[in-house]
Design an enzyme around this catalytic site. Sequence first.
Site, PDB file in Angstrom:
ATOM      1  N   ASP A 297       1.242  -1.250   0.058  1.00 51.33           N
ATOM      2  CA  ASP A 297      -0.083   0.116  -0.102  1.00 51.33           C
ATOM      3  C   ASP A 297       0.851   1.180   0.100  1.00 51.33           C
ATOM      4  O   ASP A 297       1.702   1.400   0.827  1.00 51.33           O
ATOM      5  CB  ASP A 297      -1.024  -0.238   1.500  1.00 51.33           C
TER       6      ASP A 297
ATOM      7  N   SER B  99     -12.851   3.949   4.828  1.00 48.15           N
ATOM      8  CA  SER B  99     -13.404   3.843   6.081  1.00 48.15           C
ATOM      9  C   SER B  99     -14.731   4.552   6.395  1.00 48.15           C
ATOM     10  O   SER B  99     -14.601   5.728   5.934  1.00 48.15           O
ATOM     11  CB  SER B  99     -12.518   3.787   7.363  1.00 48.15           C
TER      12      SER B  99
END
Length: 333
Positions: free
Chosen positions: A94, A237
């Site tokens: 990532d 999120s």
Amino acid sequence: MVSYKELGLVNTREMFAKAVAGGYAIPAFNFNNMEQLQAIIQASAETKSPVILQVSKGARNYANQTLLRYMAEGAVEYAKELGWEHPQIVLHLDHGDSFELCKSCVDMGFSSVMIDASSKPYEENIALTKKVVEYAHQFDVTVEAELGVLAGVEDEVSAEESHYTKPEEVIDFATRTGCDSLAISIGTSHGAYKFTPEQCTRDPKTGRLVPPPLAFNVLHEIEKKLPGFPIVLHGSSSVPQEYVDIINEHGGKLPDAVGIPEEQLREASKSAVCKINIDSDSRLAMTAAIRKVFDEKPGEFDPRKYLGPARDEMKKLYMHKIVNVLGSDGKAL
Ligand code: 13P
């Protein structure tokens, strides 16, 4: 040199093609410890969902790269032990910020890497991304790139201001770099504070912040320019308010933490968005469970007694995301 194929991992090519065609998204969950990994694998195996295990540069430094590689290899075996006959698990870097880091991950058994040169000038972003693609593709490792800037802080990545991806650039960028997927900026951001109170309105009944909607018009324009091309959403999120409340009730301090409403992520999953990154929600689930035990049982000092509930809570969260938000359950039978 360790090939991810020897570890039983897969790259993202086929799973993204299926996800775009099928109108769902693959979960990309960050991990840096055993309990997170166990929860991710349990949830994926139980729902038979393809899954991307993401490791940031910070996580790699925290956990040690060799250990992480063996953990990913162990994850494949663990998934089989749980009855998932053909696990589809990706080990992904990532926010790789240099060619050297991406190369080192390719050489160490990662099946996918992200080169994030989005903060650099356009031509530099292209040149660096292309270099990573040329190296990674020799080993059939897939590459995610980024255009546009997300605000927020995540490990070593931070930006004060975001700017949306420019749809007029995506064809040129994807063609010249040869990247396999593209992370775009449409209003998401990293962390548990995605919007300032000034950017939001407040629900008069609950007093909670209501964030501004994502720029779906930008997403749709990008889809039109690159039909069928895999798009990635970072900073996705939803910052579940029940976790924020538990944390705050048990000695924590997360005022006005706010995320992306899940209905918007569900809508995005049905488009060319085929990878959705979730890290903060798992941190919140873990912290809420641990704080609760510490507060309610101050005499407890066996880590299994607080990391166990934390793992259970994370598993619940991952299953919810897979089944109710991304729709990837049953896609890796
Ligand atoms: P969140 O902070 O919204 O979980 O985003 C994580 C992410 O995008 C990892 O790259």
